[in-house]
Design a protein around this motif. Structure first.
Motif, PDB file in Angstrom:
ATOM      1  N   GLN A 140      44.014   7.983  51.363  1.00 38.35           N
ATOM      2  CA  GLN A 140      42.564   8.083  51.484  1.00 38.35           C
ATOM      3  C   GLN A 140      42.088   9.444  50.979  1.00 38.35           C
ATOM      4  OE1 GLN A 140      40.884   5.423  52.550  1.00 38.35           O
ATOM      5  NE2 GLN A 140      42.814   4.325  52.905  1.00 38.35           N
ATOM      6  N   PRO A 141      40.883   9.519  50.432  1.00 37.90           N
ATOM      7  CA  PRO A 141      40.378  10.816  49.948  1.00 37.90           C
ATOM      8  C   PRO A 141      40.012  11.746  51.100  1.00 37.90           C
ATOM      9  CG  PRO A 141      38.706   9.119  49.706  1.00 37.90           C
ATOM     10  CD  PRO A 141      39.946   8.413  50.147  1.00 37.90           C
ATOM     11  N   CYS A 142      40.305  13.025  50.934  1.00 39.30           N
ATOM     12  CA  CYS A 142      39.908  14.048  51.908  1.00 39.30           C
ATOM     13  C   CYS A 142      38.518  14.576  51.538  1.00 39.30           C
ATOM     14  CB  CYS A 142      40.908  15.200  51.900  1.00 39.30           C
ATOM     15  SG  CYS A 142      42.532  14.812  52.563  1.00 39.30           S
ATOM     16  N   ALA A 143      37.950  15.348  52.455  1.00 45.51           N
ATOM     17  CA  ALA A 143      36.677  15.999  52.165  1.00 45.51           C
ATOM     18  C   ALA A 143      36.838  16.946  50.977  1.00 45.51           C
ATOM     19  CB  ALA A 143      36.185  16.759  53.403  1.00 45.51           C
ATOM     20  N   ASP A 144      37.999  17.606  50.909  1.00 43.81           N
ATOM     21  CA  ASP A 144      38.362  18.396  49.742  1.00 43.81           C
ATOM     22  C   ASP A 144      38.949  17.432  48.719  1.00 43.81           C
ATOM     23  OD1 ASP A 144      39.519  20.039  47.833  1.00 43.81           O
ATOM     24  OD2 ASP A 144      40.239  21.508  49.281  1.00 43.81           O
ATOM     25  N   ASP A 145      38.241  17.211  47.611  1.00 45.49           N
ATOM     26  CA  ASP A 145      38.643  16.169  46.668  1.00 45.49           C
ATOM     27  C   ASP A 145      39.947  16.460  45.937  1.00 45.49           C
ATOM     28  OD1 ASP A 145      37.847  18.189  44.992  1.00 45.49           O
ATOM     29  OD2 ASP A 145      36.153  17.107  44.110  1.00 45.49           O
ATOM     30  N   ARG A 146      40.557  17.587  46.203  1.00 50.41           N
ATOM     31  CA  ARG A 146      41.862  17.884  45.601  1.00 50.41           C
ATOM     32  C   ARG A 146      43.002  17.251  46.396  1.00 50.41           C
ATOM     33  NH1 ARG A 146      41.838  24.228  45.695  1.00 50.41           N
ATOM     34  NH2 ARG A 146      41.147  23.687  47.809  1.00 50.41           N
ATOM     35  N   TYR A 147      42.674  16.704  47.563  1.00 45.47           N
ATOM     36  CA  TYR A 147      43.708  16.173  48.451  1.00 45.47           C
ATOM     37  C   TYR A 147      43.411  14.720  48.815  1.00 45.47           C
ATOM     38  CZ  TYR A 147      45.067  21.066  49.160  1.00 45.47           C
ATOM     39  OH  TYR A 147      45.481  22.358  48.977  1.00 45.47           O
ATOM     40  N   ARG A 148      44.486  13.973  49.101  1.00 47.98           N
ATOM     41  CA  ARG A 148      44.406  12.638  49.678  1.00 47.98           C
ATOM     42  C   ARG A 148      45.408  12.564  50.822  1.00 47.98           C
ATOM     43  NH1 ARG A 148      45.837   8.591  45.319  1.00 47.98           N
ATOM     44  NH2 ARG A 148      47.165  10.311  44.585  1.00 47.98           N
ATOM     45  N   TYR A 149      45.245  11.612  51.712  1.00 47.65           N
ATOM     46  CA  TYR A 149      46.089  11.593  52.904  1.00 47.65           C
ATOM     47  C   TYR A 149      46.391  10.181  53.372  1.00 47.65           C
ATOM     48  CZ  TYR A 149      42.148  10.235  55.859  1.00 47.65           C
ATOM     49  OH  TYR A 149      41.103   9.546  56.424  1.00 47.65           O
ATOM     50  N   VAL A 164      50.532  13.567  59.152  1.00 45.93           N
ATOM     51  CA  VAL A 164      49.663  13.204  58.036  1.00 45.93           C
ATOM     52  C   VAL A 164      50.367  13.583  56.742  1.00 45.93           C
ATOM     53  CG1 VAL A 164      47.417  13.460  56.947  1.00 45.93           C
ATOM     54  CG2 VAL A 164      47.601  13.581  59.438  1.00 45.93           C
ATOM     55  N   VAL A 165      50.551  12.597  55.878  1.00 46.93           N
ATOM     56  CA  VAL A 165      51.121  12.834  54.557  1.00 46.93           C
ATOM     57  C   VAL A 165      49.967  13.181  53.607  1.00 46.93           C
ATOM     58  CG1 VAL A 165      52.517  11.914  52.679  1.00 46.93           C
ATOM     59  CG2 VAL A 165      52.921  11.147  55.029  1.00 46.93           C
ATOM     60  N   TYR A 166      50.041  14.341  52.980  1.00 47.28           N
ATOM     61  CA  TYR A 166      49.005  14.778  52.046  1.00 47.28           C
ATOM     62  C   TYR A 166      49.562  14.780  50.622  1.00 47.28           C
ATOM     63  CZ  TYR A 166      46.375  16.479  56.085  1.00 47.28           C
ATOM     64  OH  TYR A 166      45.701  16.569  57.274  1.00 47.28           O
ATOM     65  N   HIS A 167      48.682  14.446  49.705  1.00 42.77           N
ATOM     66  CA  HIS A 167      48.996  14.628  48.287  1.00 42.77           C
ATOM     67  C   HIS A 167      48.038  15.660  47.730  1.00 42.77           C
ATOM     68  CE1 HIS A 167      48.468  13.896  43.943  1.00 42.77           C
ATOM     69  NE2 HIS A 167      49.773  13.758  43.970  1.00 42.77           N
ATOM     70  N   SER A 168      48.593  16.724  47.182  1.00 44.60           N
ATOM     71  CA  SER A 168      47.799  17.815  46.642  1.00 44.60           C
ATOM     72  C   SER A 168      47.861  17.779  45.121  1.00 44.60           C
ATOM     73  CB  SER A 168      48.325  19.160  47.151  1.00 44.60           C
ATOM     74  OG  SER A 168      47.791  20.226  46.399  1.00 44.60           O
ATOM     75  N   ALA A 169      46.711  17.614  44.483  1.00 45.85           N
ATOM     76  CA  ALA A 169      46.666  17.613  43.016  1.00 45.85           C
ATOM     77  C   ALA A 169      47.107  18.958  42.435  1.00 45.85           C
ATOM     78  CB  ALA A 169      45.265  17.249  42.539  1.00 45.85           C
ATOM     79  N   PRO A 170      46.658  20.108  42.985  1.00 46.73           N
ATOM     80  CA  PRO A 170      47.141  21.390  42.450  1.00 46.73           C
ATOM     81  C   PRO A 170      48.642  21.556  42.632  1.00 46.73           C
ATOM     82  CG  PRO A 170      45.146  21.710  43.764  1.00 46.73           C
ATOM     83  CD  PRO A 170      45.582  20.302  43.989  1.00 46.73           C
ATOM     84  N   MET A 171      49.172  21.099  43.780  1.00 46.02           N
ATOM     85  CA  MET A 171      50.606  21.224  44.010  1.00 46.02           C
ATOM     86  C   MET A 171      51.392  20.348  43.036  1.00 46.02           C
ATOM     87  SD  MET A 171      52.863  20.455  47.448  1.00 46.02           S
ATOM     88  CE  MET A 171      52.031  21.703  48.418  1.00 46.02           C
ATOM     89  N   GLN A 172      50.876  19.138  42.764  1.00 45.38           N
ATOM     90  CA  GLN A 172      51.552  18.258  41.813  1.00 45.38           C
ATOM     91  C   GLN A 172      51.583  18.894  40.428  1.00 45.38           C
ATOM     92  OE1 GLN A 172      49.982  14.304  41.413  1.00 45.38           O
ATOM     93  NE2 GLN A 172      51.445  13.710  39.848  1.00 45.38           N
ATOM     94  N   GLU A 173      50.458  19.463  40.028  1.00 49.60           N
ATOM     95  CA  GLU A 173      50.389  20.115  38.719  1.00 49.60           C
ATOM     96  C   GLU A 173      51.393  21.259  38.623  1.00 49.60           C
ATOM     97  OE1 GLU A 173      47.088  22.426  35.909  1.00 49.60           O
ATOM     98  OE2 GLU A 173      46.482  21.464  37.785  1.00 49.60           O
ATOM     99  N   GLN A 174      51.519  22.014  39.714  1.00 49.00           N
ATOM    100  CA  GLN A 174      52.459  23.125  39.725  1.00 49.00           C
ATOM    101  C   GLN A 174      53.903  22.632  39.711  1.00 49.00           C
ATOM    102  OE1 GLN A 174      52.018  25.640  43.150  1.00 49.00           O
ATOM    103  NE2 GLN A 174      53.451  27.171  42.411  1.00 49.00           N
TER     104      GLN A 174
END
Length: 409
Positions: A140-149, A164-174
């Motif tokens: 699901q999308p977080c309030a911060d659009d860089r994350y989903r959970y 809570v499992v989070y997916h971080s777009a900046p972390m993935q890019e890194q």
């Protein structure tokens, strides 16, 4: 009692190590701490050290410090700090103790129980975490659009928790930047493992095929481009050369195989980069609040960077008594307290007045660092002119978009 003026409801706990110079022998040892070798965070394996534990609020204002022996485990020190905080600090509302994955052990969670609220990153080494990170989850999308959970209920060490499992777009890019390098390293290891499989001799063909299938299961990110079982006749004596007439021989079976990356497995693994798991024993906490609270963990890390900054003018530490090292640590953290409190009030006043300053990226901000503000004032001069009985004060070289005007006194 913690005051509510600063919204002190998140206590961020962490430790760092300070290397010391000089000779420290057994005579220095005391009940409080031991100067000894440990895991140095500055890479100085040749120097002994002590550990400084600190807790700050979400604004980076230090509230607690304690020195530990140089080889003390983070698993124990973090629990000790949180225990002292719960005994000595009070707050009218919920207080969350936030720490990194080193805190998350069955013993620590059982010790704190259910009445002390905590937030922690869950170690990626736990099998349940590995399964969650690798699972096909509906995020699901977080309030911060860089994350989903995706939420998950868990009970670790007998403590009911929200994971809570989070997916971080900046972390993935890194992580994608190092993904190819890891694949290259994995390929070298797999090639070594495959050479060992090829070198094995099996008594029958089924045994050889079973070994090949088992190897493939253990290296699921690869697939065979070709695989064959070869039949080899060899001497029983293991001597070199062809077998002579009448010499006893044996028939063995070997695996001949070539491999490549499994494209599907490769893509699935790449898509699941940037995932991590946060846990809390406050199951009423929303995923957005959980993430926001944990992300402020950087405040205590920035405090350590301040203490270790060369501009702090603390170079080689050599003090003969543990009490003097503790006193030095107290002075350093008091300096950090003044710095952090000044920075907090500066930012709060900017927000209250709606004003901004030019940040280091040339953009307007209401959250400048105090160090940057000091830098901007490095050439500011105050000029005083006496005209009769009137003193005119002129401030020059202020780095702002506004034109400085004379100030009359």
């Amino acid at each position: 009692m913690l005051t509510s003026e600063y919204g002190t409801h998140c206590l961020h706990v962490d430790t760092t190590a300070f290397s010391v110079s000089g000779e420290y022998d057994a005579d220095f040892d005391s009940r409080d701490m031991t100067i000894t070798y440990g895991h140095p965070k500055d890479g100085r394996w040749d120097l002994k050290q002590f550990v400084l534990g600190m807790a700050t609020d979400q604004h980076g204002i230090p509230l607690f410090l304690q020195t530990f022996s140089g080889n003390e485990s983070d698993k124990k020190t973090l629990l000790t700090i949180i225990t002292h905080l719960t005994e000595n600090l009070q707050h009218p509302s919920k207080v969350y103790h936030i720490a990194d994955a080193a805190f998350y052990t069955a013993e620590n969670l059982a010790t704190l129980g259910t009445h002390t609220f905590w937030i922690s990153r869950v170690p990626a080494t736990l099998n349940e975490v590995k399964d969650l990170v690798a699972a096909d989850l509906v995020l699901q999308p977080c309030a911060d659009d860089r994350y989903r959970y995706a939420e998950h209920a868990s009970e670790y060490a007998g403590i009911p928790q929200k994971w809570v499992v989070y997916h971080s777009a900046p972390m993935q890019e890194q992580q994608e930047k190092t993904f190819a390098k890891r694949l290259e390293n994995d390929w070298k290891k797999v090639e070594t493992s495959l050479r060992k499989l090829r070198a094995r001799a099996f008594a029958c063909e089924p045994d050889a095929r079973i070994a090949a299938e088992k190897w493939l299961q253990e290296h699921s990110q690869f697939c065979f481009t070709s695989m064959d079982i070869q039949v080899i006749t060899q001497k029983k004596t293991k001597k070199r050369g062809r077998p002579k007439a009448g010499e006893p021989v044996e028939t063995v079976y070997t695996v001949s195989a070539e491999i490549e990356h499994d494209a599907k497995s490769f893509e699935e693994k790449r898509q699941k980069l940037g995932r991590f798991v946060l846990a809390t024993n406050d199951r009423d906490l929303s995923p957005d609040e959980l993430l926001a609270n944990y992300k402020d963990q950087g405040t205590v890390e920035r405090g350590f960077r301040f203490l270790k900054d060369p501009s702090f003018r603390v170079a080689e530490i050599y003090l003969k008594k543990s009490s003097r090292i503790q006193a030095l640590a107290m002075i350093m953290v008091l300096c950090l307290f003044i710095y952090a409190m000044t920075e907090f009030r500066l930012r709060r006043n900017l927000q209250e007045t709606g004003e901004t300053v030019t940040g280091q990226t040339k953009k307007q901000t209401q959250k400048p660092t105090l160090k940057w503000i000091f830098f901007r004032f490095r050439r500011v001069r105050e000029l005083r002119f006496l005209e009769g009985e009137v003193v005119t004060v002129l401030v020059t070289n202020i780095l702002s978009s506004a034109v400085p005007s004379p100030i009359l006194k």
